[in-house]
Design a protein around this motif. Sequence first.
Motif, PDB file in Angstrom:
ATOM      1  N   THR A 128     -70.076 -52.929-107.170  1.00  0.00           N
ATOM      2  CA  THR A 128     -68.906 -54.009-106.971  1.00  0.00           C
ATOM      3  C   THR A 128     -69.375 -55.181-106.144  1.00  0.00           C
ATOM      4  O   THR A 128     -68.952 -56.378-106.310  1.00  0.00           O
ATOM      5  CB  THR A 128     -67.870 -53.347-106.729  1.00  0.00           C
ATOM      6  OG1 THR A 128     -67.385 -52.267-107.795  1.00  0.00           O
ATOM      7  CG2 THR A 128     -66.548 -54.348-106.823  1.00  0.00           C
ATOM      8  N   MET A 129     -69.862 -54.782-104.915  1.00  0.00           N
ATOM      9  CA  MET A 129     -70.001 -55.944-104.014  1.00  0.00           C
ATOM     10  C   MET A 129     -71.416 -56.785-104.601  1.00  0.00           C
ATOM     11  O   MET A 129     -71.119 -57.795-104.303  1.00  0.00           O
ATOM     12  CB  MET A 129     -70.509 -54.989-102.407  1.00  0.00           C
ATOM     13  CG  MET A 129     -70.943 -56.086-101.408  1.00  0.00           C
ATOM     14  SD  MET A 129     -71.636 -55.049 -99.940  1.00  0.00           S
ATOM     15  CE  MET A 129     -73.054 -54.325-100.723  1.00  0.00           C
ATOM     16  N   MET A 130     -72.177 -56.063-105.012  1.00  0.00           N
ATOM     17  CA  MET A 130     -73.362 -56.888-105.561  1.00  0.00           C
ATOM     18  C   MET A 130     -72.986 -58.022-106.541  1.00  0.00           C
ATOM     19  O   MET A 130     -73.593 -58.972-106.643  1.00  0.00           O
ATOM     20  CB  MET A 130     -74.474 -55.937-105.781  1.00  0.00           C
ATOM     21  CG  MET A 130     -75.679 -56.673-106.149  1.00  0.00           C
ATOM     22  SD  MET A 130     -76.442 -57.736-104.921  1.00  0.00           S
ATOM     23  CE  MET A 130     -77.014 -56.320-104.086  1.00  0.00           C
ATOM     24  N   ILE A 131     -72.292 -57.246-107.317  1.00  0.00           N
ATOM     25  CA  ILE A 131     -71.682 -58.289-108.723  1.00  0.00           C
ATOM     26  C   ILE A 131     -70.865 -59.368-108.185  1.00  0.00           C
ATOM     27  O   ILE A 131     -71.020 -60.561-108.627  1.00  0.00           O
ATOM     28  CB  ILE A 131     -71.170 -57.436-109.587  1.00  0.00           C
ATOM     29  CG1 ILE A 131     -72.012 -56.401-110.349  1.00  0.00           C
ATOM     30  CG2 ILE A 131     -70.204 -58.432-110.608  1.00  0.00           C
ATOM     31  CD1 ILE A 131     -71.517 -55.609-111.388  1.00  0.00           C
ATOM     32  N   GLY A 132     -70.053 -59.066-107.024  1.00  0.00           N
ATOM     33  CA  GLY A 132     -69.155 -60.079-106.578  1.00  0.00           C
ATOM     34  C   GLY A 132     -70.003 -61.115-105.688  1.00  0.00           C
ATOM     35  O   GLY A 132     -69.686 -62.142-106.095  1.00  0.00           O
ATOM     36  N   VAL A 133     -70.924 -60.885-105.011  1.00  0.00           N
ATOM     37  CA  VAL A 133     -71.658 -61.870-104.324  1.00  0.00           C
ATOM     38  C   VAL A 133     -72.755 -62.653-105.359  1.00  0.00           C
ATOM     39  O   VAL A 133     -72.722 -63.743-105.167  1.00  0.00           O
ATOM     40  CB  VAL A 133     -72.944 -61.047-103.553  1.00  0.00           C
ATOM     41  CG1 VAL A 133     -73.847 -61.932-102.996  1.00  0.00           C
ATOM     42  CG2 VAL A 133     -72.281 -60.336-102.151  1.00  0.00           C
ATOM     43  N   VAL A 134     -73.132 -61.985-106.523  1.00  0.00           N
ATOM     44  CA  VAL A 134     -73.808 -62.752-107.482  1.00  0.00           C
ATOM     45  C   VAL A 134     -72.986 -63.865-108.216  1.00  0.00           C
ATOM     46  O   VAL A 134     -73.425 -64.832-108.241  1.00  0.00           O
ATOM     47  CB  VAL A 134     -74.610 -61.696-108.668  1.00  0.00           C
ATOM     48  CG1 VAL A 134     -75.249 -62.539-109.567  1.00  0.00           C
ATOM     49  CG2 VAL A 134     -75.606 -61.107-107.862  1.00  0.00           C
TER      50      VAL A 134
ATOM     51  N   ALA B 202     -66.901 -64.870-118.525  1.00  0.00           N
ATOM     52  CA  ALA B 202     -67.233 -63.212-118.694  1.00  0.00           C
ATOM     53  C   ALA B 202     -67.498 -62.791-117.349  1.00  0.00           C
ATOM     54  O   ALA B 202     -66.992 -61.618-116.909  1.00  0.00           O
ATOM     55  CB  ALA B 202     -68.522 -62.962-119.459  1.00  0.00           C
ATOM     56  N   GLY B 203     -68.129 -63.448-116.237  1.00  0.00           N
ATOM     57  CA  GLY B 203     -68.138 -63.018-114.930  1.00  0.00           C
ATOM     58  C   GLY B 203     -67.057 -62.762-114.217  1.00  0.00           C
ATOM     59  O   GLY B 203     -66.892 -61.792-113.599  1.00  0.00           O
ATOM     60  N   ALA B 204     -65.944 -63.812-114.328  1.00  0.00           N
ATOM     61  CA  ALA B 204     -64.577 -63.514-113.810  1.00  0.00           C
ATOM     62  C   ALA B 204     -63.781 -62.223-114.250  1.00  0.00           C
ATOM     63  O   ALA B 204     -63.486 -61.517-113.556  1.00  0.00           O
ATOM     64  CB  ALA B 204     -63.831 -64.667-114.211  1.00  0.00           C
ATOM     65  N   VAL B 205     -63.974 -62.087-115.672  1.00  0.00           N
ATOM     66  CA  VAL B 205     -63.389 -60.674-116.231  1.00  0.00           C
ATOM     67  C   VAL B 205     -63.867 -59.373-115.612  1.00  0.00           C
ATOM     68  O   VAL B 205     -63.403 -58.470-115.235  1.00  0.00           O
ATOM     69  CB  VAL B 205     -63.575 -60.833-117.567  1.00  0.00           C
ATOM     70  CG1 VAL B 205     -62.897 -59.607-118.169  1.00  0.00           C
ATOM     71  CG2 VAL B 205     -62.581 -62.078-118.477  1.00  0.00           C
ATOM     72  N   VAL B 206     -65.475 -59.532-115.531  1.00  0.00           N
ATOM     73  CA  VAL B 206     -66.024 -58.395-114.986  1.00  0.00           C
ATOM     74  C   VAL B 206     -65.789 -58.344-113.474  1.00  0.00           C
ATOM     75  O   VAL B 206     -65.444 -57.114-113.083  1.00  0.00           O
ATOM     76  CB  VAL B 206     -67.720 -58.463-115.149  1.00  0.00           C
ATOM     77  CG1 VAL B 206     -68.536 -57.256-114.366  1.00  0.00           C
ATOM     78  CG2 VAL B 206     -67.895 -58.668-116.551  1.00  0.00           C
ATOM     79  N   THR B 207     -65.785 -59.290-112.759  1.00  0.00           N
ATOM     80  CA  THR B 207     -65.652 -59.254-111.360  1.00  0.00           C
ATOM     81  C   THR B 207     -64.309 -58.673-111.059  1.00  0.00           C
ATOM     82  O   THR B 207     -64.159 -57.938-110.286  1.00  0.00           O
ATOM     83  CB  THR B 207     -65.834 -60.715-110.787  1.00  0.00           C
ATOM     84  OG1 THR B 207     -67.251 -60.847-111.008  1.00  0.00           O
ATOM     85  CG2 THR B 207     -65.673 -60.522-109.231  1.00  0.00           C
TER      86      THR B 207
ATOM     87  N   VAL C 126     -62.420 -54.284-109.631  1.00  0.00           N
ATOM     88  CA  VAL C 126     -61.464 -54.298-108.768  1.00  0.00           C
ATOM     89  C   VAL C 126     -60.559 -52.934-108.911  1.00  0.00           C
ATOM     90  O   VAL C 126     -60.667 -52.138-108.195  1.00  0.00           O
ATOM     91  CB  VAL C 126     -60.292 -55.249-108.720  1.00  0.00           C
ATOM     92  CG1 VAL C 126     -59.257 -54.992-107.680  1.00  0.00           C
ATOM     93  CG2 VAL C 126     -61.179 -56.551-108.063  1.00  0.00           C
ATOM     94  N   PHE C 127     -60.386 -52.702-110.343  1.00  0.00           N
ATOM     95  CA  PHE C 127     -59.839 -51.613-110.802  1.00  0.00           C
ATOM     96  C   PHE C 127     -60.752 -50.273-110.742  1.00  0.00           C
ATOM     97  O   PHE C 127     -60.115 -48.966-110.591  1.00  0.00           O
ATOM     98  CB  PHE C 127     -59.034 -51.786-111.992  1.00  0.00           C
ATOM     99  CG  PHE C 127     -58.166 -52.826-112.177  1.00  0.00           C
ATOM    100  CD1 PHE C 127     -56.947 -52.747-111.576  1.00  0.00           C
ATOM    101  CD2 PHE C 127     -58.466 -53.992-112.782  1.00  0.00           C
ATOM    102  CE1 PHE C 127     -56.018 -53.840-111.666  1.00  0.00           C
ATOM    103  CE2 PHE C 127     -57.577 -55.024-112.804  1.00  0.00           C
ATOM    104  CZ  PHE C 127     -56.492 -54.986-112.241  1.00  0.00           C
ATOM    105  N   THR C 128     -61.822 -50.224-110.661  1.00  0.00           N
ATOM    106  CA  THR C 128     -62.858 -49.131-110.596  1.00  0.00           C
ATOM    107  C   THR C 128     -62.896 -48.824-109.176  1.00  0.00           C
ATOM    108  O   THR C 128     -63.103 -47.405-109.002  1.00  0.00           O
ATOM    109  CB  THR C 128     -64.353 -49.448-111.023  1.00  0.00           C
ATOM    110  OG1 THR C 128     -64.718 -50.551-110.157  1.00  0.00           O
ATOM    111  CG2 THR C 128     -64.511 -50.356-112.339  1.00  0.00           C
ATOM    112  N   LEU C 129     -62.209 -49.597-108.143  1.00  0.00           N
ATOM    113  CA  LEU C 129     -62.177 -49.069-106.667  1.00  0.00           C
ATOM    114  C   LEU C 129     -60.789 -48.493-106.654  1.00  0.00           C
ATOM    115  O   LEU C 129     -60.396 -48.168-105.578  1.00  0.00           O
ATOM    116  CB  LEU C 129     -62.394 -50.189-105.898  1.00  0.00           C
ATOM    117  CG  LEU C 129     -63.835 -50.819-105.956  1.00  0.00           C
ATOM    118  CD1 LEU C 129     -63.885 -52.053-105.006  1.00  0.00           C
ATOM    119  CD2 LEU C 129     -64.843 -49.730-105.668  1.00  0.00           C
TER     120      LEU C 129
END
Length: 256
Positions: free
Chosen positions: A46-52, A189-194, A198-201
Motif C-alpha cells: 500500500t505504501m509503495m503504490i501510494g508513493v508511485v 484507475a490509480g486513484a481507485v486502487v489507491t 485503504v480498506f485492505t488496512l
Amino acid sequence: MSEWLVLSLTIVATCSVVLLVAVVRQRRAGGEDDPTETPDVIEYMTMMIGVVYAIVLGLAIAGVWEERSAAEEWVRQEAQALHEMTERATGFPEETRAEITAEIDAYVTHTVDVEWPQMLDEGELTDEGDALLVALRESVAGREPTTVREITAYQGLMDEAAAVQEARVGRGQSAESTMPAVVWFGLIAGAVVTVGLVFTLQIQRSGRELLLAGLFSALIAFLLFLIWHFDAPYARALGDSAEAFRTLFPHATGEG
C-alpha cells in the motif's frame, strides 16, 4: 455549471462513497473484524503504490502547468508581434501604413470574436484566420522599400510577421488537450486502487480514521480536478485568455 461547484460536488461525492463503504464494511464485519490480521506485506504494498501514484500525480500536474504557461506565452507573443507590426509600419508612407494596420486589426478582430470561441469549444483554429494572416504577410512582403527607413521597417515587419505565424501555430497546438485518454484512464484507475487499498488496512475502526480516509480521498479528487482544470488552458486555466489582444488592440476588440 461553475468549476468550483463541480469540484465541491466531486469531493463531497468521493468522500461520501468512501465513508459509506467503510461504514457498511464495518457493520458487516461486526466484532469478528480484527485489524491486527492485516499482513505486513499489505502495508508495504500500500505504501509503495501510494508513493508511485503520488509521483505520477506530481508529474501530471507539472506537465499541465507547463502547458498552461506555454499557452499563455504563445498568446502574449502573438499579440506583441502584431503590435510591433503596427509600430514598424509607421516607417512606410501613410497609405501603406493604413492598409497594413487595417489588415492587422481585421486579423485581431476575427481572432478574438470568431476564432477564440471556436478554439475553446472545438480546440482548433479557423481557416479564415489562416487566410487573414496569409493575406497580411503577403501584403507586407509585396511592399518594395525605397528608402533606408523603409528598408529597416520592412525587415522588422517580416520578422514580426514570422513571429506571429509561429505563435499562432503554438496557440493552436495548446488549444488541444495535453493529457491523452490513456493517461486519464491510468490516473483514475490509480486513484481507485489507491483509495481501495485503504480498506485492505481496515481503516474504518474509529471516527478519526474515517476522517483521515475521507480527507485522503478528497485530496486525490482535488488533484485530479486540478489536472483537468489546467488541461484546457484557454477554456479554464487562464481566465480571460485573450486579454493580451484586448490590452494591445482595444479599438479592434471593442474595448476602447
